[in-house]
Design an enzyme around this catalytic site. Structure first.
Site, PDB file in Angstrom:
ATOM      1  N   GLU A   1       0.836  -1.213   0.000  1.00 23.10           N
ATOM      2  CA  GLU A   1       0.000   0.000   0.000  1.00 23.10           C
ATOM      3  C   GLU A   1       0.865   1.255   0.000  1.00 23.10           C
ATOM      4  OE1 GLU A   1      -3.106  -0.079  -0.518  1.00 23.10           O
ATOM      5  OE2 GLU A   1      -3.932  -1.939   0.323  1.00 23.10           O
TER       6      GLU A   1
ATOM      7  N   HIS B   1     -12.713  -3.912   3.508  1.00 23.30           N
ATOM      8  CA  HIS B   1     -11.267  -4.151   3.522  1.00 23.30           C
ATOM      9  C   HIS B   1     -10.631  -3.789   4.864  1.00 23.30           C
ATOM     10  CE1 HIS B   1      -7.075  -3.353   1.484  1.00 23.30           C
ATOM     11  NE2 HIS B   1      -6.976  -3.850   2.703  1.00 23.30           N
TER      12      HIS B   1
HETATM   13  O1  2HA Z   1      -0.376  -5.234   3.221  1.00 29.73           O
HETATM   14  O2  2HA Z   1      -3.431  -5.026   4.186  1.00 29.73           O
HETATM   15  O3  2HA Z   1      -4.154  -3.805   1.954  1.00 29.73           O
HETATM   16  C1  2HA Z   1      -1.487  -5.979   3.351  1.00 29.73           C
HETATM   17  C2  2HA Z   1      -2.717  -5.180   3.222  1.00 29.73           C
HETATM   18  C3  2HA Z   1      -3.034  -4.599   1.914  1.00 29.73           C
HETATM   19 ZN    ZN Z   2      -5.338  -4.220   3.836  1.00 31.74          ZN
END
Ligand code: 2HA
Ligand code: ZN
Length: 269
Positions: free
Chosen positions: A119, A214
């Site tokens: 990310e 998420h």
């Molecule tokens: O790095 O949570 O969104 C792992 C994550 C990606």
């Molecule tokens: Zn994540």
């Protein structure tokens, strides 16, 4: 072991706070496998000796130009690294990177060549935004809190400020310590610039944003502050879920009680 943290108490303290929070994320069940990311802006803790370190990686494109990051330094959790390992060995599961003068590349400078989080695009875009607006915030946290993610599976909760008001009304602390509420970012591919950009828009109004189905992303002065806001929101979510599982809709604080709190604490919203 040779580490840039040796004889640098300020930097060592910042990294040990990251490790402490990484441990909390694991204990809370918010960090399965490699889930979640932490990055902190450590530019003001960097001395000439670190500035003169030779890179230990290639120069890697960020994928966009981030003008406010010029020659900045960041500690980043490594991609595919586990929070529970970051908690015990931060400098083996994360690394210090330097942003190049062209503001579009980075290189790893210490301690080990651990490639940063998947990310990175959204994290660095958020740091760029924060520096650009003159904020003193130095920490970006992304994590997967079970209760808050579960709530994001209900479309009714994704309308603007529905969750903010629901979570604020569960316990006074949440409004007091997460006073800007919870922004909502509709589902986007993890690691994408689309996710980064929608997040930036929400940061204009919120310090914590929900990434639908998420996780959450929080920004703060330091990593402890960012964690505490998510922890407080999660506490509210648990109170809500506990009441629901006892078979009733929680009443929530009244508007009058909420306004009284707002005035007493001088809250922004
Ligand atoms: O790095 O949570 O969104 C792992 C994550 C990606
Ligand atoms: Zn994540």
């Amino acid at each position: 072991m040779k580490s840039v943290l040796n004889n640098r108490p300020l930097l060592a303290k910042q990294i040990s706070e990251v490790a402490e929070v990484a441990g909390y994320l694991w204990q809370k069940g918010w960090a399965e496998r490699n889930g979640g990311n932490i990055t902190i802006n450590i530019t003001t803790s960097i001395d000439d000796e670190i500035r003169s370190l030779k890179p230990i990686s290639d120069s890697i494109p960020i994928g966009r130009m981030l003008p406010h990051l010029k020659s900045g330094y960041f500690f980043c959790k490594g991609t595919n690294k586990r929070m529970r390992d970051l908690a015990r060995r931060p400098m083996e599961n994360g690394a210090i990177i330097r942003i190049s003068d062209d503001c579009a590349h980075y290189e790893i400078v210490a301690d080990c060549p651990v490639k940063p989080t998947s990310e990175l695009a959204s994290h660095l875009s958020m740091h760029n935004y924060l520096i650009g607006k003159g904020s003193g915030y130095k920490a970006v946290l992304h994590t997967h809190p079970i209760d808050l993610i579960a709530m994001s599976h209900n479309p009714a909760f994704l309308k603007k400020d529905v969750l903010t008001h629901l979570l604020w009304s569960m316990i006074p602390e949440t409004r007091a310590f997460c006073p800007r509420g919870l922004g909502i970012v509709p589902y986007q591919l993890p690691g994408s610039f689309a996710l980064a950009d929608t997040t930036l828009k929400e940061l204009e109004e919120y310090d914590v944003v929900m990434w639908e189905k998420h996780g959450v992303c929080a920004v703060g002065e330091n990593i402890m502050e960012a964690f505490d806001m998510v922890d407080t929101l999660s506490k509210s979510a648990q109170i809500y879920l506990t009441a629901k599982s006892m078979g009733f809709e929680p009443e929530g604080m009244t508007m009058e009680q909420m306004n009284e709190l707002k005035n007493a604490f001088g809250l922004p919203k």
